[in-house]
Design a protein around this motif. Sequence first.
Motif, PDB file in Angstrom:
ATOM      1  N   ILE A  98      39.782 -51.589 -27.177  1.00  0.00           N
ATOM      2  CA  ILE A  98      39.939 -52.241 -26.287  1.00  0.00           C
ATOM      3  C   ILE A  98      40.889 -50.576 -25.297  1.00  0.00           C
ATOM      4  O   ILE A  98      41.217 -50.110 -25.734  1.00  0.00           O
ATOM      5  CB  ILE A  98      41.086 -53.005 -26.645  1.00  0.00           C
ATOM      6  CG1 ILE A  98      40.814 -54.395 -27.065  1.00  0.00           C
ATOM      7  CG2 ILE A  98      41.693 -54.054 -25.073  1.00  0.00           C
ATOM      8  CD1 ILE A  98      41.866 -55.308 -28.250  1.00  0.00           C
ATOM      9  N   LEU A  99      39.957 -51.265 -24.213  1.00  0.00           N
ATOM     10  CA  LEU A  99      40.548 -50.081 -23.643  1.00  0.00           C
ATOM     11  C   LEU A  99      41.572 -50.804 -22.159  1.00  0.00           C
ATOM     12  O   LEU A  99      41.178 -51.945 -21.180  1.00  0.00           O
ATOM     13  CB  LEU A  99      39.432 -48.875 -22.629  1.00  0.00           C
ATOM     14  CG  LEU A  99      39.706 -48.431 -22.060  1.00  0.00           C
ATOM     15  CD1 LEU A  99      40.257 -46.666 -22.707  1.00  0.00           C
ATOM     16  CD2 LEU A  99      38.897 -47.568 -21.226  1.00  0.00           C
ATOM     17  N   ASP A 100      42.902 -49.947 -22.037  1.00  0.00           N
ATOM     18  CA  ASP A 100      43.762 -50.723 -21.434  1.00  0.00           C
ATOM     19  C   ASP A 100      44.112 -49.665 -20.201  1.00  0.00           C
ATOM     20  O   ASP A 100      44.047 -48.714 -20.152  1.00  0.00           O
ATOM     21  CB  ASP A 100      45.462 -51.014 -21.535  1.00  0.00           C
ATOM     22  CG  ASP A 100      44.907 -52.803 -22.910  1.00  0.00           C
ATOM     23  OD1 ASP A 100      43.922 -53.514 -22.397  1.00  0.00           O
ATOM     24  OD2 ASP A 100      45.131 -52.537 -23.752  1.00  0.00           O
ATOM     25  N   LYS A 151      50.513 -48.838  -2.957  1.00  0.00           N
ATOM     26  CA  LYS A 151      51.729 -48.654  -4.365  1.00  0.00           C
ATOM     27  C   LYS A 151      52.062 -49.550  -5.029  1.00  0.00           C
ATOM     28  O   LYS A 151      53.303 -49.952  -6.284  1.00  0.00           O
ATOM     29  CB  LYS A 151      52.795 -48.235  -4.063  1.00  0.00           C
ATOM     30  CG  LYS A 151      52.493 -46.692  -3.445  1.00  0.00           C
ATOM     31  CD  LYS A 151      52.042 -45.782  -3.945  1.00  0.00           C
ATOM     32  CE  LYS A 151      51.626 -44.741  -3.067  1.00  0.00           C
ATOM     33  NZ  LYS A 151      50.376 -43.771  -3.718  1.00  0.00           N
ATOM     34  N   THR A 152      50.676 -50.725  -4.662  1.00  0.00           N
ATOM     35  CA  THR A 152      51.503 -52.101  -5.800  1.00  0.00           C
ATOM     36  C   THR A 152      50.293 -51.761  -7.213  1.00  0.00           C
ATOM     37  O   THR A 152      49.171 -51.051  -7.128  1.00  0.00           O
ATOM     38  CB  THR A 152      51.028 -53.206  -5.404  1.00  0.00           C
ATOM     39  OG1 THR A 152      49.518 -53.157  -4.900  1.00  0.00           O
ATOM     40  CG2 THR A 152      51.838 -53.284  -4.490  1.00  0.00           C
ATOM     41  N   ALA A 153      50.578 -51.805  -7.955  1.00  0.00           N
ATOM     42  CA  ALA A 153      49.327 -52.019  -9.605  1.00  0.00           C
ATOM     43  C   ALA A 153      48.672 -53.090 -10.080  1.00  0.00           C
ATOM     44  O   ALA A 153      49.118 -54.009 -10.308  1.00  0.00           O
ATOM     45  CB  ALA A 153      50.327 -51.027 -10.365  1.00  0.00           C
ATOM     46  N   ARG A 154      47.769 -53.020 -10.706  1.00  0.00           N
ATOM     47  CA  ARG A 154      47.082 -54.349 -11.491  1.00  0.00           C
ATOM     48  C   ARG A 154      46.593 -53.704 -12.638  1.00  0.00           C
ATOM     49  O   ARG A 154      46.300 -52.439 -12.707  1.00  0.00           O
ATOM     50  CB  ARG A 154      45.715 -53.928 -10.513  1.00  0.00           C
ATOM     51  CG  ARG A 154      44.693 -55.458 -10.660  1.00  0.00           C
ATOM     52  CD  ARG A 154      43.966 -56.463  -9.571  1.00  0.00           C
ATOM     53  NE  ARG A 154      43.390 -57.502  -9.923  1.00  0.00           N
ATOM     54  CZ  ARG A 154      42.221 -57.968  -9.785  1.00  0.00           C
ATOM     55  NH1 ARG A 154      41.615 -57.568  -8.830  1.00  0.00           N
ATOM     56  NH2 ARG A 154      41.598 -59.100 -10.298  1.00  0.00           N
ATOM     57  N   GLN A 155      46.948 -54.752 -13.301  1.00  0.00           N
ATOM     58  CA  GLN A 155      46.453 -54.344 -14.674  1.00  0.00           C
ATOM     59  C   GLN A 155      44.801 -54.549 -14.891  1.00  0.00           C
ATOM     60  O   GLN A 155      43.842 -56.003 -14.904  1.00  0.00           O
ATOM     61  CB  GLN A 155      46.563 -54.382 -16.043  1.00  0.00           C
ATOM     62  CG  GLN A 155      48.215 -54.106 -16.458  1.00  0.00           C
ATOM     63  CD  GLN A 155      48.863 -53.285 -16.884  1.00  0.00           C
ATOM     64  OE1 GLN A 155      48.021 -52.308 -17.809  1.00  0.00           O
ATOM     65  NE2 GLN A 155      49.489 -52.458 -15.459  1.00  0.00           N
ATOM     66  N   TYR A 156      43.860 -53.911 -15.628  1.00  0.00           N
ATOM     67  CA  TYR A 156      42.346 -53.536 -16.474  1.00  0.00           C
ATOM     68  C   TYR A 156      42.177 -53.698 -17.610  1.00  0.00           C
ATOM     69  O   TYR A 156      42.683 -52.705 -17.833  1.00  0.00           O
ATOM     70  CB  TYR A 156      41.552 -52.747 -15.301  1.00  0.00           C
ATOM     71  CG  TYR A 156      41.198 -53.411 -13.803  1.00  0.00           C
ATOM     72  CD1 TYR A 156      40.475 -54.506 -13.650  1.00  0.00           C
ATOM     73  CD2 TYR A 156      42.089 -52.994 -13.151  1.00  0.00           C
ATOM     74  CE1 TYR A 156      39.935 -54.873 -12.235  1.00  0.00           C
ATOM     75  CE2 TYR A 156      42.072 -53.070 -11.632  1.00  0.00           C
ATOM     76  CZ  TYR A 156      40.821 -54.243 -11.148  1.00  0.00           C
ATOM     77  OH  TYR A 156      40.902 -54.236  -9.857  1.00  0.00           O
ATOM     78  N   THR A 157      41.749 -54.337 -18.415  1.00  0.00           N
ATOM     79  CA  THR A 157      41.172 -54.499 -19.469  1.00  0.00           C
ATOM     80  C   THR A 157      39.442 -54.128 -19.469  1.00  0.00           C
ATOM     81  O   THR A 157      38.636 -55.683 -19.622  1.00  0.00           O
ATOM     82  CB  THR A 157      41.773 -55.553 -20.796  1.00  0.00           C
ATOM     83  OG1 THR A 157      43.015 -54.863 -20.491  1.00  0.00           O
ATOM     84  CG2 THR A 157      41.265 -55.262 -22.136  1.00  0.00           C
ATOM     85  N   ILE A 158      39.384 -53.189 -20.486  1.00  0.00           N
ATOM     86  CA  ILE A 158      37.847 -53.814 -21.102  1.00  0.00           C
ATOM     87  C   ILE A 158      37.685 -53.478 -22.644  1.00  0.00           C
ATOM     88  O   ILE A 158      38.710 -52.884 -23.082  1.00  0.00           O
ATOM     89  CB  ILE A 158      37.250 -52.001 -20.904  1.00  0.00           C
ATOM     90  CG1 ILE A 158      37.089 -52.241 -19.232  1.00  0.00           C
ATOM     91  CG2 ILE A 158      35.533 -52.111 -21.116  1.00  0.00           C
ATOM     92  CD1 ILE A 158      36.465 -50.898 -19.265  1.00  0.00           C
TER      93      ILE A 158
END
Length: 100
Positions: free
Chosen positions: A77-79, A88-95
């Motif tokens: 899992i790569l977060d 400057k807003t953040a978004r999380q992604y996961t592979i």
Amino acid sequence: MLYLFLMVFMWVGVTYVSQNIWYSSARNFYSSVVSRLENSYFDERVIDMCKEDARENGYRLTVDVFGEEGERDARVILDMTYVFPILKTARQYTIEGYAR
């Protein structure tokens, strides 16, 4: 009004392109990690090196090895976090996937 529309349109285009480049780099990193794990047969030192490389690149890597000797697999899992320019807003992604 036209100037504002063009500025917003340009920002969206730049953000889209930079996000795709960033995500492609993360996918390439993920693929290299899976290859390294499979080639080393999930050696603990290689897992630690991959986690360190992930930290250096701004990712969080989780590797869960399971199975018995001779039939091992790993869940990889790569977060990562993408910060949108200007806003400057953040978004999380996961592979997420498996190494065999």
